[in-house]
Scaffold this motif. Structure first.
Motif, PDB file in Angstrom:
ATOM      1  N   VAL A  51     -34.512 -21.365 -12.863  1.00 27.89           N
ATOM      2  CA  VAL A  51     -33.861 -20.581 -13.812  1.00 27.89           C
ATOM      3  C   VAL A  51     -34.203 -18.876 -13.846  1.00 27.89           C
ATOM      4  O   VAL A  51     -33.148 -18.427 -13.854  1.00 27.89           O
ATOM      5  N   ALA A  52     -35.259 -18.739 -13.181  1.00 34.49           N
ATOM      6  CA  ALA A  52     -35.957 -17.636 -13.280  1.00 34.49           C
ATOM      7  C   ALA A  52     -35.268 -17.306 -11.618  1.00 34.49           C
ATOM      8  O   ALA A  52     -35.246 -15.903 -11.554  1.00 34.49           O
ATOM      9  N   ARG A  53     -35.410 -17.664 -10.461  1.00 35.46           N
ATOM     10  CA  ARG A  53     -34.888 -17.422  -9.720  1.00 35.46           C
ATOM     11  C   ARG A  53     -33.746 -16.721  -9.088  1.00 35.46           C
ATOM     12  O   ARG A  53     -33.244 -15.896  -8.620  1.00 35.46           O
ATOM     13  N   ASP A  54     -32.617 -17.650 -10.241  1.00 33.03           N
ATOM     14  CA  ASP A  54     -31.472 -17.390 -10.267  1.00 33.03           C
ATOM     15  C   ASP A  54     -31.070 -15.687 -10.814  1.00 33.03           C
ATOM     16  O   ASP A  54     -30.527 -14.955 -10.147  1.00 33.03           O
ATOM     17  N   ALA A  55     -31.637 -15.331 -12.131  1.00 30.97           N
ATOM     18  CA  ALA A  55     -32.176 -13.990 -12.821  1.00 30.97           C
ATOM     19  C   ALA A  55     -32.827 -13.512 -11.707  1.00 30.97           C
ATOM     20  O   ALA A  55     -32.049 -11.590 -11.802  1.00 30.97           O
ATOM     21  N   GLN A  56     -33.266 -13.567 -10.728  1.00 27.98           N
ATOM     22  CA  GLN A  56     -33.710 -12.862 -10.194  1.00 27.98           C
ATOM     23  C   GLN A  56     -32.823 -11.959  -8.912  1.00 27.98           C
ATOM     24  O   GLN A  56     -33.219 -10.853  -8.092  1.00 27.98           O
ATOM     25  N   SER A  57     -31.514 -12.761  -7.972  1.00 25.38           N
ATOM     26  CA  SER A  57     -30.973 -12.643  -7.697  1.00 25.38           C
ATOM     27  C   SER A  57     -29.843 -12.187  -8.130  1.00 25.38           C
ATOM     28  O   SER A  57     -29.520 -11.975  -9.000  1.00 25.38           O
TER      29      SER A  57
END
Length: 57
Positions: A51-57
């Motif tokens: 979820v954190a990686r998707d939020a950064q993208s």
């Protein structure tokens, strides 16, 4: 695939392989609780990282 997905898959495979273990091996309820809890924590951690990686993208 990235590292958290690979690790999560291996952990889930290891936990699910306990289905084939004999009942005498799993008599210790502490072991079962520890394995189940660690699988849940690792799964939640991998999900949060995703979820954190998707939020950064």
């Amino acid at each position: 695939m990235d590292l958290p997905q690979v690790v999560l898959g291996l952990v889930l495979l290891a936990v699910s392989s306990l289905t084939f273990a004999g009942s005498s091996l799993l008599e210790s309820y502490g072991l079962v609780y520890a394995l189940t809890g660690s699988a849940l924590v690792l799964g939640a951690g991998a999900w949060l990282v995703s979820v954190a990686r998707d939020a950064q993208s």
